[in-house]
Structure formats: structure tokens, C-alpha cells
Write an enzyme that holds these catalytic residues in place. Sequence first.
Site, mmCIF file in Angstrom:
data_model
loop_
_atom_site.group_PDB
_atom_site.id
_atom_site.type_symbol
_atom_site.label_atom_id
_atom_site.label_comp_id
_atom_site.label_asym_id
_atom_site.label_seq_id
_atom_site.Cartn_x
_atom_site.Cartn_y
_atom_site.Cartn_z
ATOM 1 N N LYS A 25 0.835 -1.203 0.000
ATOM 2 C CA LYS A 25 0.000 0.000 0.000
ATOM 3 C C LYS A 25 0.869 1.251 0.000
ATOM 4 O O LYS A 25 0.653 2.170 -0.799
ATOM 5 C CB LYS A 25 -0.899 -0.025 1.236
ATOM 6 C CG LYS A 25 -2.141 0.801 1.116
ATOM 7 C CD LYS A 25 -3.002 0.659 2.368
ATOM 8 C CE LYS A 25 -3.666 -0.710 2.417
ATOM 9 N NZ LYS A 25 -4.230 -0.998 3.752
ATOM 10 N N ARG A 95 -3.291 3.089 8.424
ATOM 11 C CA ARG A 95 -3.596 1.897 7.619
ATOM 12 C C ARG A 95 -2.437 0.906 7.600
ATOM 13 O O ARG A 95 -1.290 1.288 7.454
ATOM 14 C CB ARG A 95 -3.896 2.316 6.179
ATOM 15 C CG ARG A 95 -4.759 3.525 6.076
ATOM 16 C CD ARG A 95 -4.782 4.095 4.658
ATOM 17 N NE ARG A 95 -5.355 3.172 3.688
ATOM 18 C CZ ARG A 95 -5.326 3.391 2.381
ATOM 19 N NH1 ARG A 95 -4.719 4.468 1.894
ATOM 20 N NH2 ARG A 95 -5.874 2.525 1.570
ATOM 21 N N GLY A 104 -7.868 -7.517 4.061
ATOM 22 C CA GLY A 104 -8.704 -7.467 5.241
ATOM 23 C C GLY A 104 -8.141 -8.192 6.453
ATOM 24 O O GLY A 104 -8.805 -8.311 7.473
ATOM 25 N N MET A 106 -5.519 -7.335 8.228
ATOM 26 C CA MET A 106 -4.947 -6.450 9.246
ATOM 27 C C MET A 106 -5.832 -5.223 9.383
ATOM 28 O O MET A 106 -6.829 -5.077 8.709
ATOM 29 C CB MET A 106 -3.528 -6.087 8.867
ATOM 30 C CG MET A 106 -2.629 -7.305 8.925
ATOM 31 S SD MET A 106 -0.940 -6.923 8.572
ATOM 32 C CE MET A 106 -1.051 -6.270 6.935
ATOM 33 N N ARG A 339 -2.919 -1.860 -6.430
ATOM 34 C CA ARG A 339 -2.112 -3.076 -6.295
ATOM 35 C C ARG A 339 -2.446 -3.997 -7.466
ATOM 36 O O ARG A 339 -3.480 -3.830 -8.122
ATOM 37 C CB ARG A 339 -2.390 -3.781 -4.964
ATOM 38 C CG ARG A 339 -3.796 -4.281 -4.854
ATOM 39 C CD ARG A 339 -4.065 -4.929 -3.512
ATOM 40 N NE ARG A 339 -5.515 -5.063 -3.333
ATOM 41 C CZ ARG A 339 -6.124 -5.081 -2.168
ATOM 42 N NH1 ARG A 339 -5.451 -4.967 -1.061
ATOM 43 N NH2 ARG A 339 -7.432 -5.222 -2.094
ATOM 44 N N HIS A 460 -15.206 -9.169 0.968
ATOM 45 C CA HIS A 460 -14.149 -10.009 1.517
ATOM 46 C C HIS A 460 -14.203 -11.424 0.944
ATOM 47 O O HIS A 460 -13.204 -11.970 0.470
ATOM 48 C CB HIS A 460 -14.270 -10.035 3.042
ATOM 49 C CG HIS A 460 -13.299 -10.965 3.692
ATOM 50 N ND1 HIS A 460 -13.637 -12.252 4.062
ATOM 51 C CD2 HIS A 460 -11.995 -10.812 3.986
ATOM 52 C CE1 HIS A 460 -12.579 -12.838 4.578
ATOM 53 N NE2 HIS A 460 -11.566 -11.992 4.549
ATOM 54 N N GLU A 757 17.593 -45.193 -11.184
ATOM 55 C CA GLU A 757 16.898 -44.909 -9.930
ATOM 56 C C GLU A 757 17.644 -45.420 -8.716
ATOM 57 O O GLU A 757 17.106 -45.474 -7.621
ATOM 58 C CB GLU A 757 15.463 -45.436 -9.970
ATOM 59 C CG GLU A 757 15.325 -46.837 -10.500
ATOM 60 C CD GLU A 757 13.869 -47.244 -10.751
ATOM 61 O OE1 GLU A 757 12.966 -46.599 -10.201
ATOM 62 O OE2 GLU A 757 13.656 -48.212 -11.479
ATOM 63 N N SER A 776 15.996 -43.005 -18.210
ATOM 64 C CA SER A 776 14.873 -42.264 -17.655
ATOM 65 C C SER A 776 15.066 -42.255 -16.147
ATOM 66 O O SER A 776 15.143 -43.309 -15.524
ATOM 67 C CB SER A 776 13.553 -42.932 -18.031
ATOM 68 O OG SER A 776 12.497 -42.257 -17.394
ATOM 69 N N GLY A 778 14.139 -42.307 -12.617
ATOM 70 C CA GLY A 778 12.998 -42.613 -11.764
ATOM 71 C C GLY A 778 13.253 -41.921 -10.441
ATOM 72 O O GLY A 778 13.827 -42.486 -9.525
ATOM 73 N N CYS A 846 10.813 -39.639 -15.225
ATOM 74 C CA CYS A 846 9.419 -40.018 -14.998
ATOM 75 C C CYS A 846 9.223 -40.016 -13.489
ATOM 76 O O CYS A 846 10.170 -39.912 -12.739
ATOM 77 C CB CYS A 846 9.124 -41.374 -15.612
ATOM 78 S SG CYS A 846 10.203 -42.683 -15.060
ATOM 79 N N TYR A 866 13.371 -34.772 -22.295
ATOM 80 C CA TYR A 866 11.930 -34.694 -22.007
ATOM 81 C C TYR A 866 11.667 -34.930 -20.523
ATOM 82 O O TYR A 866 12.532 -35.440 -19.796
ATOM 83 C CB TYR A 866 11.159 -35.722 -22.851
ATOM 84 C CG TYR A 866 11.387 -37.153 -22.439
ATOM 85 C CD1 TYR A 866 10.592 -37.740 -21.448
ATOM 86 C CD2 TYR A 866 12.395 -37.918 -23.012
ATOM 87 C CE1 TYR A 866 10.811 -39.048 -21.049
ATOM 88 C CE2 TYR A 866 12.610 -39.225 -22.622
ATOM 89 C CZ TYR A 866 11.818 -39.782 -21.634
ATOM 90 O OH TYR A 866 12.026 -41.068 -21.227
HETATM 91 P P1 ADP Z 1 -7.450 -2.605 3.516
HETATM 92 O O1 ADP Z 1 -6.011 -2.935 3.475
HETATM 93 O O2 ADP Z 1 -8.238 -3.511 4.379
HETATM 94 O O3 ADP Z 1 -8.025 -2.398 2.154
HETATM 95 P P2 ADP Z 1 -7.263 0.228 3.746
HETATM 96 O O4 ADP Z 1 -6.153 0.792 4.529
HETATM 97 O O5 ADP Z 1 -7.115 0.264 2.293
HETATM 98 O O6 ADP Z 1 -7.564 -1.215 4.272
HETATM 99 O O7 ADP Z 1 -8.559 1.011 4.178
HETATM 100 C C1 ADP Z 1 -9.849 0.560 3.891
HETATM 101 C C2 ADP Z 1 -10.647 1.647 3.244
HETATM 102 O O8 ADP Z 1 -10.676 2.795 4.043
HETATM 103 C C3 ADP Z 1 -10.049 2.133 1.941
HETATM 104 O O9 ADP Z 1 -10.482 1.362 0.877
HETATM 105 C C4 ADP Z 1 -10.584 3.511 1.825
HETATM 106 O O10 ADP Z 1 -11.810 3.520 1.160
HETATM 107 C C5 ADP Z 1 -10.745 3.938 3.249
HETATM 108 N N1 ADP Z 1 -9.653 4.856 3.564
HETATM 109 C C6 ADP Z 1 -8.425 4.561 4.009
HETATM 110 N N2 ADP Z 1 -7.684 5.677 4.137
HETATM 111 C C7 ADP Z 1 -8.470 6.709 3.762
HETATM 112 C C8 ADP Z 1 -8.288 8.122 3.670
HETATM 113 N N3 ADP Z 1 -7.135 8.692 3.974
HETATM 114 N N4 ADP Z 1 -9.321 8.851 3.244
HETATM 115 C C9 ADP Z 1 -10.492 8.242 2.925
HETATM 116 N N5 ADP Z 1 -10.733 6.952 2.991
HETATM 117 C C10 ADP Z 1 -9.735 6.178 3.407
HETATM 118 MG MG MG Z 2 11.037 -47.088 -9.421
HETATM 119 MG MG MG Z 3 -7.572 -1.185 0.867
#
Ligand code: ADP
Ligand code: MG
Ligand code: MG
Length: 902
Positions: A25, A95, A104, A106, A339, A460, A757, A776, A778, A846, A866
Site C-alpha cells: 500500500k 492503515r 482485510g 490487518m 495493487r 471479503h 533410480e 529415464s 525414476g 518419470c 523430455y
Molecule cells: P485494507 O487494506 O483492508 O483495504 P485500507 O487501509 O485500504 O484497508 O482502508 C480501507 C478503506 O478505508 C479504503 O479502501 C478507503 O476507502 C478507506 N480509507 C483509508 N484511508 C483513507 C483516507 N485517507 N481517506 C479516505 N478513505 C480512506
Molecule cells: Mg522405481
Molecule cells: Mg484497501
Amino acid sequence: MKYVYFFGSGKAEGNGEMKEVLGGKGAGLAEMTRIGLPVPDGFTISAEACDYYFKHDRKYPKELTAQVQANLTRLEKATGKKLGDPFDPLLVSVRSGSARSMPGMMETILNLGLNSKSVEGLAKRTGNERFAYDAYRRFVQMYSTVVMGLPKDDLEEKLRQLKDRLNIKDDTRIPAEHLKSLVDDYKQFYEAKSGKSFPEGPADQLWGAIAAVFESWMGEKAVTYRRVEKITGLLGTAVNVVQMVFGNTGENSGTGVCFTRDPSTGERDFFGDFLINAQGEDVVAGIRTPMPLREMSNRMPKVYKQLENVRKTLERHYRDMQDLEFTVEDGKLYMLQTRTGKRSPAATFRIAMDMANEGLITREQAIERIQPDDIERLFYPVIAPSTKREDLAKRKIATGVNAVPGAAGGKAVFTAHEAEDWASRGEKVILVRRETSPEDVGGMHVAQGILTATGGKTSHAAVVARGWGKCCIVGCEVLEIDYSKKLMHVDGRTISQGDWLTLDGSEGAVYEGQIELARPEPPKAYSVVMGWADDIRKLRVRTNADTPFDARRAREMGAEGIGLCRTEHMFFKDFEQPEKSVERQLAIQEMIIADTRESRQKALDKLLPFQRRDFIGIFEAMNGLPVTIRLIDPPLHEFVPHERKQQEDLARKIGVPVEKVIRRVEQLHEANPMLGHRGCRLAITFPEILEMQVRAIIEAAIECQGRGVKVFPEIMHPLTMAKREMEILEEATRRVADRIISERKVKLQYLVGTMIELPRAALIADQIAEIAQFFSFGTNDLTQTTMGLSRDDAGRFLPEYVDEKKTGIFAADPFQTLDQEGVGMLIRWAIERGRKTRPGLKVGICGEHGGDAQSVKFCHRVGMNYVSASPFRVPISQLAAAQAVIEDKAARESGKRAKARD
Ligand code: ADP
Ligand code: MG
Ligand code: MG
């Protein structure tokens, strides 16, 4: 040491390459800032700080406090606002984000910096009290659960009760004064549960949040996820502190998640979900059902256009499909995340092909993007095309959003724990939930398919399942799930725990009962990209097949011959005429029980026609391609019964006293059959077995040739270890074969070779190659004998050898992935020595390793001709063979560059 990296106003201290340090991120935010995309300002605390934190008993590095303070001041300057300011407060999100995406798993806290004073300031400055208190209640809620660990459900429940009381469905309609009292309610709950008052000071809040994000790295769900996904070797999570932008200020604001191409099909559609007047996690949490991104072009045409441009820029920049998060605040677009997007296997092929055709990547890069998993998953089942339409219609109980394609069947369970429980008992399950959360990952992983009542394609459940290529249907709103009773009502029916469900993830259809599934036809992009791989690779890919049926199927999968046909499998079963299986078994048993050469010969005469017919079928299926046939390999005791009752049966059927059968079985007993009387050792002691098998092969080949079928038989002796042994075998083989050929007055090409083998065979390969026309490897046996490991018994301790945390003695199970260091050294040696004696020596492998991508790459590097893999793994090996060539080339080029630098 530098622990904090700033980004803002078009400049960033970090960049996209720094994923290990900044997390995905943080690296994405820095990179997007650099290339001029609209990103709110902020800074990233590196994963190195997290690593330090856990290595030092949860203490921060001493420089960190000052660095965070300095960057906060810089952020305040850049934004012209101050954290906690009572009139115009800066708010931030805190974040998580690690080098590998863990959707999701963390924590993230939004709207940090609000307190009882600054919320008033925010309300006044924006003239929007509802918005300010909505932001505040979200903050208090998140802080309570994430930092203080209070139960999320209790707080959600309070919100739900409030909505019920007000008779409101939509969060955005709750009036400000009610949100205010909800915040008070939350704070009281916080005090009661934690014994502390809710923190007002922004610095306390910030450091509380930073610690909570670090802690989430070691949280149960994150640890489970890393285990399931086999993610190792990361430092920890980074922490991103980002200025808040608001998607919840009204109808001209919103938030969304999107993919630059369709993650299910790979088509070039801009694809995603959008919610008006909402804040980030609303979309992902699946609380409100979002609108498709397309809708946004009507509701906010200008912003949509801008987003389209961002999409183009990012694809051109990253040269891959991206998964984006964005927010619109009063008509202004902000990018919050980018990402590499997770995608279905079909999409993987489609995107690789399209991007190569568009010139974004090369064909070689397209090939490198495919993983063995993608191929395996591409062939995940679909509803059998033969299924009757009426039957489907009758069984259909609901339709949801088709989040991940493929079909799956199993017994309904309603909790992740239950899913794990049932699966551990060998049951197939479908996990049914209202929505899934990161705690459910273990259960999701063991389920055949996932079904949820809420959420969109970016929820999720959808994201996690897509990563695994697991059938998933979300947003199936008609399901009325009752967790306490372990059942659901749908379409006037009740589905209880344990009832069978079939899901069709491609259609989003849910069916009651068990429906037959089948293997799908691969999409066009698959053939195209595999065709590119074929053009590049040097290794041929053959298959291991013992029956005409397997041979045909393998050929359809692209096999270029048979590398291992195990003749003993034919002794057990007649694949074309199953009713004849018993007759075959009897003949082989009679042969084994026989104590004179004559009676043995009599039994072998019965077996001959069976074997000949099998070989004819295989040669026909492999018309034009080589077929390596291995003569009998397992110890004879495997063919005879060990229970009294069956022994009596056998004695009666072949007309000998039962004592004789029993005595013979006892004689055959060995303390260590793996190293016993097996392989070519049988042919040495019972040459008539060899003679019968060679006769069957050669007669079958001649018959096929007569019908215009092109045959290339390769007769293979297993488990040789000495030159003299090989000489005897070869001589016996040629004597039989050549006599038949000359009697029939035909021409027939055939080869005589051996498996390597045993370590001894590898060591004296130069001598063996004087006689053998091909080798071959084995590698199953060669691994067992080189390492002194019995595959059947290694389960007791091998897992510990492979577990990185426990011992890390081996990086992988040597029976799955070839031990290149040890066993590999013997292979290299044997190839080198063998080809010294016989320059054109044909060499293959093989055994299971022929279908393992890592091992196949090794086979390429050591110059094999092969590999031979089981039918379904043929394409995996083909791909790996092409990737090996590409990697080879890259290594040579970087070697050249290094030389030039010296
Ligand atoms: P995850 O890794 O679970 O996607 P994020 O850190 O991306 O968590 O945060 C989840 C959501 O929170 C983001 O998709 C975004 O919509 C919202 N968010 C995070 N930071 C900001 C910010 N600075 N301003 C507005 N929305 C935010
Ligand atoms: Mg054998
Ligand atoms: Mg996110």
C-alpha cells in the site's frame, strides 16, 4: 535509521519498488504520487519498524517518535490543518499494509483526530453536522474494536437498534442528533468495558492506532492467512498515515473499489463497485449493496472520466491489471490504493494474452505471468453439460452474484469452525455465511465453495475466494440464515447443516442436492498462450499413462508421447473389458505360484494376449509418438493374496493345494521390499517374464505398424545398477524382439534403455550407457535411495524437516520437489557421464517430479530431452519448460552485463 517516508504534493521519498519496506500500500501510494495522480498526503512508517517492535519486546526504535512527529508536522504544513484542531482539524487514516497483499487481514482506522471539540469544528467548517458525527461514530467504533479489542458485534448491534428505532434502513439517513447520542453510547460502552475514558488527545490516538496496526500483524487471522497462503519471510506491516478525504459528505461524494479489467473473465471492461455518500470500508464490508461502476458514469460523469484516465495511466505504468480504491469528496477524485489485482485463472490467461497483443508486455512476460496453479484451477469443475435443464431448473433455489467461476458441491455448513471440523473428517462442505470476515479464512480455505447472503464482487468473500480460484457466490440476498438453528430458509425450503448444495459460481446459481460436475473446456486465451510456450520450450513433455484411455486424454492435454507405461497395472485390471480383470489377475497369480518353469510358462502364455491388446491400444492412441514401456517392477508379493480366505479361493481356482499357495506367499515375504526382489531383478531370475512382455510389446507394435499406425516403442528396464546386469537384460530383450521381427519379415525400430533410480546406476552411468540407448530418471526411487528415506514412512518426521519454523532442514518435500542439491547432483553426473559414452543419449525423467514446475526447470537446465508427467499435469510442465528457457536467457544476459561491468 530512516523509518518514516513522506509523500505529498507530487513528491515522495519512497517509490513503487520499495514494497518490502513500505508494504504494498505504501509503495503504491508513493508511486502514484510520483506519477502525478491525485493522492492525499501522508507518510509511511516502514515494516522495518514493525520488525524491530516484535524483536524488541514490543518497543519502538528510539528514533521513531521524533521521525513520526517531524512527518506529522510536515503533513500539517502541507495540508494547512492541525491534528486535533478544534476549528479545522486534520483527520488521518492509519492503515496497515505488508509486502504481500493480505486482504482485510490487518487493521485500518479512519477519521483519527476527532474528539468532542474537533468534531464540532469539523461540523461548523463543513456546515454538515450529520457528516461530522458520522465520521466520529465510525472513528469511535473502529478505535474501540481495533485498538481496544472490544467486540465488534456489540457496537454494530447498537447501530442496528438505532436504525430499527428510527425505522431507517440506510446509515446515511440517520440524523445528526441521533449519531451524537450513538457516539455517547459507544464511549460509555468503551469506558465500561476498558475502565478508561475514550482518548481525546490526538497524539494518544495516533500512537494507540500505530500499535494496533503493528499488533494486527501477529493477530490470529493474519497469522492463519499467512500460513494458508504460505507467505513467509516478510518483515511485518508498514503503517500508512494518510490525510482523510471524505466520501460521506453528501450526494456528490462517494467511494469505490475497482479493477482495471474484469477479474473474472479478464475482459477489458472497467469493473467495480461504487457507493454514493459512503466511507471506504462500506463497499468492502458488504453492508450496503453497491452500484456497478458503470452507473458512476451517469451519476458523476466528470469524475468518472478522470478515473478512466487514471486506469489507463496505471495500466501503462504497471503493465498489469490493477485493483484500485478511490474516494470522491465533493466531486474531487482521490486515489487511495493500487495493487496488482487478483484474478481468476481464465482472466490470468486472457489478460496475459491481451496485454501481449496490446504491446504492454512481451510474449515471454505473458508466459512468465502464468503460475502452475492457474492451469490447475482453470480446469476446476463445471456443472456437467449433460445435466438436464429441467433438472437444474427444479433444483435451483437462489441466484446471487457470480463472484468466482467454477462449480462446487458439498454439505452446507454455517460457520468456519464447522467447515474445518467437517472437512477434517473428509467431508466436502459448502460454507454458507451472511458475510465472511477475516476470521473465517481457515474455514473458507477447506470449503469446496463459498456462499454469502450479502456483499458484491469486491467483498471479503469474493476477494479471498478469487485469490484461491475457489467457487464463490455472494450477495445472495434471498437466503435467510439462522445461525443458532444451523439452517437457512430459501425459496420456501429449509436447508439444514449437512444438506448437499451445488454452486455454479459462473452463473451465480445455487442448487439443492448433488449435481454431477465435469472438467471444463479451456478458453481460447489458454491455447494461445500455451502455443507461445510451445514455441519457446526445448523440453518435450510426455505423460505417464498405463491405459489407452489415459493415453488419449494426455494427448488431448498436449502430451508428446508416453514416458512411463507401467505394465504391472495391466496385470490387475482390464481397462477395456473390466469383466476380464479377474481372468488376468488369476493368470499372473498362477504364474507367481508356479514352481516349475513349465507351469510358469503356461501362465505367462495366458497373460500374453492381454498384454498385447493393451499395448495395441496404447500405440494406437499415441500414433506417431514414442512410448516408453517399463517391464514389471513391483515385488511379486504385491500380486498375491495375504488373507486365508482369498488364498483358499485362489488355490481352488488354479487347482493347487492351499498349502502351496501359503508357502509361496511366505517365501515371497521380504523385510524391506523396496530394496528387495523387484525391478529388473525379477527379469534376471525369471527371464520368461521378460520374454513374455517383450513379445507382447513387439507383436503389438508389428500389428499396429501393419495397420499404418506409426510406433516408436522404447523398452525400459527398471532398477538396474550394473553393466553386466544391463548386458544380460539387453541381450535377452533383443533376442526375443529380433527373432519375432525377422520371423515376420518386417522392419521395426525400437530402443532398449533403462531407468536410473539407484545411486550406483547414476555413478557408473558411463558404463551403463554403453548398452542402454536411453535413460529415464525414476526420481521417486532415486530420492528414496539417495536420501535413505522411505516415502511410505517419511510422513512421521519429514513434515518437521520441511517446516521452516521448526527446523528448515529442507525447503520442500523432496518427493514433491526434486532435491536439486543432492539427488540433482547424481542426475547431473549421470547425464554428463552417460553422454560421454553415448553422445546422443536420450534422457528423461518419470515420476512425480516430472509434473512439478520447479523440478521441470531443473530438468531443462541439466539438458534432459523430455519430462514425463501425469496427464493433468502435462500443461504445467509445458509451461514450466518454457519459463525455464526464459529464465535461462535472463540469467545469461544478466551474467553478460555483470561481466561487462567488471
Ligand atoms: P485494507 O487494506 O483492508 O483495504 P485500507 O487501509 O485500504 O484497508 O482502508 C480501507 C478503506 O478505508 C479504503 O479502501 C478507503 O476507502 C478507506 N480509507 C483509508 N484511508 C483513507 C483516507 N485517507 N481517506 C479516505 N478513505 C480512506
Ligand atoms: Mg522405481
Ligand atoms: Mg484497501
